[in-house]
Motif scaffolding. Structure first.
Motif, PDB file in Angstrom:
ATOM      1  N   VAL A  58       4.610  33.953  -0.320  1.00  0.00           N
ATOM      2  CA  VAL A  58       3.196  33.549  -0.178  1.00  0.00           C
ATOM      3  C   VAL A  58       2.553  34.442   0.885  1.00  0.00           C
ATOM      4  N   PRO A  59       1.226  34.493   0.966  1.00  0.00           N
ATOM      5  CA  PRO A  59       0.589  35.286   2.022  1.00  0.00           C
ATOM      6  C   PRO A  59       1.029  34.822   3.412  1.00  0.00           C
ATOM      7  N   SER A  60       1.028  35.739   4.365  1.00  0.00           N
ATOM      8  CA  SER A  60       1.609  35.454   5.693  1.00  0.00           C
ATOM      9  C   SER A  60       0.922  34.275   6.390  1.00  0.00           C
ATOM     10  N   ASP A  61      -0.368  34.076   6.162  1.00  0.00           N
ATOM     11  CA  ASP A  61      -1.022  32.946   6.845  1.00  0.00           C
ATOM     12  C   ASP A  61      -0.588  31.622   6.228  1.00  0.00           C
ATOM     13  N   MET A  62      -0.389  31.610   4.912  1.00  0.00           N
ATOM     14  CA  MET A  62       0.120  30.391   4.259  1.00  0.00           C
ATOM     15  C   MET A  62       1.569  30.161   4.685  1.00  0.00           C
ATOM     16  N   GLY A  63       2.314  31.250   4.826  1.00  0.00           N
ATOM     17  CA  GLY A  63       3.708  31.124   5.280  1.00  0.00           C
ATOM     18  C   GLY A  63       3.784  30.508   6.655  1.00  0.00           C
ATOM     19  N   ALA A  64       2.808  30.865   7.500  1.00  0.00           N
ATOM     20  CA  ALA A  64       2.786  30.305   8.859  1.00  0.00           C
ATOM     21  C   ALA A  64       2.494  28.803   8.821  1.00  0.00           C
ATOM     22  N   VAL A  65       1.534  28.429   7.974  1.00  0.00           N
ATOM     23  CA  VAL A  65       1.226  26.991   7.812  1.00  0.00           C
ATOM     24  C   VAL A  65       2.486  26.256   7.331  1.00  0.00           C
ATOM     25  N   ASN A  66       3.191  26.869   6.395  1.00  0.00           N
ATOM     26  CA  ASN A  66       4.411  26.236   5.863  1.00  0.00           C
ATOM     27  C   ASN A  66       5.514  26.158   6.909  1.00  0.00           C
ATOM     28  N   ALA A  67       5.627  27.180   7.720  1.00  0.00           N
ATOM     29  CA  ALA A  67       6.637  27.138   8.792  1.00  0.00           C
ATOM     30  C   ALA A  67       6.339  25.977   9.730  1.00  0.00           C
ATOM     31  N   LYS A  68       5.061  25.778  10.036  1.00  0.00           N
ATOM     32  CA  LYS A  68       4.676  24.663  10.916  1.00  0.00           C
ATOM     33  C   LYS A  68       4.995  23.312  10.259  1.00  0.00           C
ATOM     34  N   LYS A  69       4.771  23.230   8.938  1.00  0.00           N
ATOM     35  CA  LYS A  69       5.053  21.972   8.225  1.00  0.00           C
ATOM     36  C   LYS A  69       6.547  21.637   8.315  1.00  0.00           C
ATOM     37  N   VAL A  70       7.376  22.668   8.164  1.00  0.00           N
ATOM     38  CA  VAL A  70       8.829  22.450   8.225  1.00  0.00           C
ATOM     39  C   VAL A  70       9.228  22.100   9.665  1.00  0.00           C
ATOM     40  N   LEU A  71       8.649  22.795  10.636  1.00  0.00           N
ATOM     41  CA  LEU A  71       8.977  22.510  12.042  1.00  0.00           C
ATOM     42  C   LEU A  71       8.543  21.099  12.421  1.00  0.00           C
ATOM     43  N   LYS A  72       7.426  20.641  11.819  1.00  0.00           N
ATOM     44  CA  LYS A  72       6.979  19.252  12.105  1.00  0.00           C
ATOM     45  C   LYS A  72       7.987  18.260  11.540  1.00  0.00           C
ATOM     46  N   GLN A  73       8.456  18.539  10.339  1.00  0.00           N
ATOM     47  CA  GLN A  73       9.467  17.667   9.704  1.00  0.00           C
ATOM     48  C   GLN A  73      10.718  17.585  10.597  1.00  0.00           C
ATOM     49  N   LEU A  74      10.980  18.663  11.306  1.00  0.00           N
ATOM     50  CA  LEU A  74      12.196  18.755  12.136  1.00  0.00           C
ATOM     51  C   LEU A  74      11.927  18.410  13.601  1.00  0.00           C
ATOM     52  N   ASN A  75      10.684  17.952  13.879  1.00  0.00           N
ATOM     53  CA  ASN A  75      10.294  17.667  15.274  1.00  0.00           C
ATOM     54  C   ASN A  75      10.529  18.857  16.207  1.00  0.00           C
ATOM     55  N   ARG A  76      10.203  20.038  15.743  1.00  0.00           N
ATOM     56  CA  ARG A  76      10.400  21.244  16.550  1.00  0.00           C
ATOM     57  C   ARG A  76       9.133  22.098  16.592  1.00  0.00           C
ATOM     58  N   LEU A  77       8.014  21.434  16.787  1.00  0.00           N
ATOM     59  CA  LEU A  77       6.759  22.213  16.869  1.00  0.00           C
ATOM     60  C   LEU A  77       6.674  23.015  18.163  1.00  0.00           C
ATOM     61  N   ASP A  78       7.713  22.893  19.009  1.00  0.00           N
ATOM     62  CA  ASP A  78       7.767  23.723  20.235  1.00  0.00           C
ATOM     63  C   ASP A  78       8.057  25.181  19.911  1.00  0.00           C
ATOM     64  N   ILE A  79       8.599  25.438  18.713  1.00  0.00           N
ATOM     65  CA  ILE A  79       8.920  26.834  18.322  1.00  0.00           C
ATOM     66  C   ILE A  79       7.632  27.526  17.881  1.00  0.00           C
ATOM     67  N   PRO A  80       7.260  28.626  18.558  1.00  0.00           N
ATOM     68  CA  PRO A  80       5.991  29.289  18.215  1.00  0.00           C
ATOM     69  C   PRO A  80       6.081  30.032  16.883  1.00  0.00           C
ATOM     70  N   VAL A  81       4.934  30.066  16.191  1.00  0.00           N
ATOM     71  CA  VAL A  81       4.860  30.755  14.889  1.00  0.00           C
ATOM     72  C   VAL A  81       3.783  31.837  14.981  1.00  0.00           C
ATOM     73  N   TYR A  82       4.162  33.060  14.624  1.00  0.00           N
ATOM     74  CA  TYR A  82       3.241  34.201  14.663  1.00  0.00           C
ATOM     75  C   TYR A  82       2.978  34.695  13.240  1.00  0.00           C
ATOM     76  N   ILE A  83       1.720  34.962  12.950  1.00  0.00           N
ATOM     77  CA  ILE A  83       1.343  35.424  11.611  1.00  0.00           C
ATOM     78  C   ILE A  83       1.510  36.946  11.532  1.00  0.00           C
ATOM     79  N   GLY A  84       2.200  37.391  10.512  1.00  0.00           N
ATOM     80  CA  GLY A  84       2.479  38.818  10.348  1.00  0.00           C
ATOM     81  C   GLY A  84       1.612  39.495   9.306  1.00  0.00           C
ATOM     82  N   GLU A  85       2.078  40.666   8.896  1.00  0.00           N
ATOM     83  CA  GLU A  85       1.305  41.523   7.995  1.00  0.00           C
ATOM     84  C   GLU A  85       0.992  40.822   6.670  1.00  0.00           C
ATOM     85  N   ASP A  86      -0.263  41.041   6.242  1.00  0.00           N
ATOM     86  CA  ASP A  86      -0.705  40.313   5.039  1.00  0.00           C
ATOM     87  C   ASP A  86      -0.544  41.130   3.755  1.00  0.00           C
ATOM     88  N   ALA A  87      -0.059  42.361   3.889  1.00  0.00           N
ATOM     89  CA  ALA A  87       0.141  43.172   2.667  1.00  0.00           C
ATOM     90  C   ALA A  87       1.213  44.230   2.927  1.00  0.00           C
TER      91      ALA A  87
END
Ligand code: RIB
Ligand code: CA
Length: 327
Positions: free
Chosen positions: A39-68
């Motif tokens: 998926v595009p990198s910004d959607m991937g970042a949103v998804n990473a946050k969703k998974v980290l929330k499920q795991l109670n680990r929103l302390d792990i920072p998420v950085y958005i990378g290259e979009d193409a």
């Protein structure tokens, strides 16, 4: 504890890899960086946050990378991972945002400061941007484990290419080339080993029996992926590529293989193919460890032992996990 960055394109199997990494006490996850792939990198970042929330680990920072990709037109894999990238589970949005700094700047900054390992689970666009600008930073990559490529196994998005390296072949070619020049190696967890890691309905049911909450979360995000595998390959179950890279990073006995020089084709019908010089025709220094053998039972016990939780919080014993052998 080994400090790592997970560079990924979540993505269903990326999500399972994050689940495994977060539940592995051997790892300190400094950050998750995303890149356009499944998926595009910004959607991937949103998804990473969703998974980290499920795991109670929103302390792990998420950085958005290259979009193409560096040069090629960007082609996603939402046919495989669903329009939301997580099997159309449409998990609840997470209010806390991603980091403002770009993934490339973050990776550059941290590699300037310290040695750290990278587990790469998507196209290598971020890594190519970092290392083509500052190749010396490769010396600060303690280990790079990349899910991608293939040796003798056929491709999964062309007859000869695996998706991560096909999506951005120039990036993969640059990273493999620079690793050879800098005298470092890439541990390539390719389709030769990941194709053996099949989450079957039996295994999924077993996980849900052992731990309803985490089992049902895995069921929620893999249902779409199971359907895709049946429709496309007539497989009952789904190949979960990315978590094997995490398991191998932690326990080297998870896979075996050989060292070789490898280059990545960038154009024409072989775009994205990993050309593994296993017979040393080119007499070049190895820049890769090509993993070719694995043990699915060993992997699934490793995965379940860490991701699934017992009600009383105690650790699983072999007896409880041994049942898997009888499936
Ligand atoms: O080819 C499989 C790889 O491509 C996996 O990492 C999957 O998530 C996609 O990124
Ligand atoms: Ca991936």
């Amino acid at each position: 504890m080994r400090k790592i960055i997970i560079d990924c394109d979540p993505g269903i199997d990326d999500a399972l890899a994050i689940m495994l990494a977060v539940n592995s006490p051997e790892l300190k996850i400094a950050a998750i960086t995303t890149v356009s792939g499944n998926v595009p990198s910004d959607m991937g970042a949103v998804n990473a946050k969703k998974v980290l929330k499920q795991l109670n680990r929103l302390d792990i920072p998420v950085y958005i990378g290259e979009d193409a990709p560096l040069r090629e037109e960007y082609i996603d894999a939402r046919d495989t991972h669903g329009m939301d990238g997580l099997g159309e589970s449409f998990l609840p949005e997470v209010s806390s945002g991603c980091e403002k700094q770009s993934a490339v700047d973050f990776l550059t900054e941290i590699l300037e400061k310290e040695k750290i390992s990278i587990i790469a689970l998507g196209p290598m666009t971020n890594l190519a941007k970092v290392f083509s600008k500052k190749p010396h930073l490769i010396r600060n990559v303690e280990e790079l484990v990349s899910m991608g490529g293939n040796f003798r196994s056929h491709g999964n998005c062309s007859p000869v290419a695996e998706y991560n390296y096909w999506c951005d072949p120039d990036a993969a070619a640059i990273v493999y080339d620079l690793f050879e020049k800098e005298g470092n190696i890439i541990h390539m967890i390719g389709l030769d080993v990941t194709r053996e890691i099949v989450l079957t309905p039996n295994r999924l049911e077993y996980m849900c029996r052992l731990d309803k909450e985490n089992g049902e979360f895995i069921r929620k995000i893999t249902g779409f992926y199971m359907d895709f595998h049946w429709e496309q390959e007539g497989i009952i179950g789904c190949v979960i590529n990315d978590p094997l890279a995490v398991a191998y990073f932690i326990d080297r006995s998870m896979c075996s293989g050989f060292d070789s020089f490898t280059a990545v084709a960038t154009d024409g019908i072989c775009r994205g193919q990993t050309v593994v010089d296993s017979m040393d025709f080119w007499k070049k220094e190895p820049n890769s460890r090509i993993l070719t053998e694995t043990d699915p039972e060993k992997f699934f016990r490793f995965f379940m032992e860490r991701v699934l939780k017992k009600e009383d919080g105690s650790k699983w014993n072999d007896e409880e996990l041994k049942l898997l052998h009888e499936l």
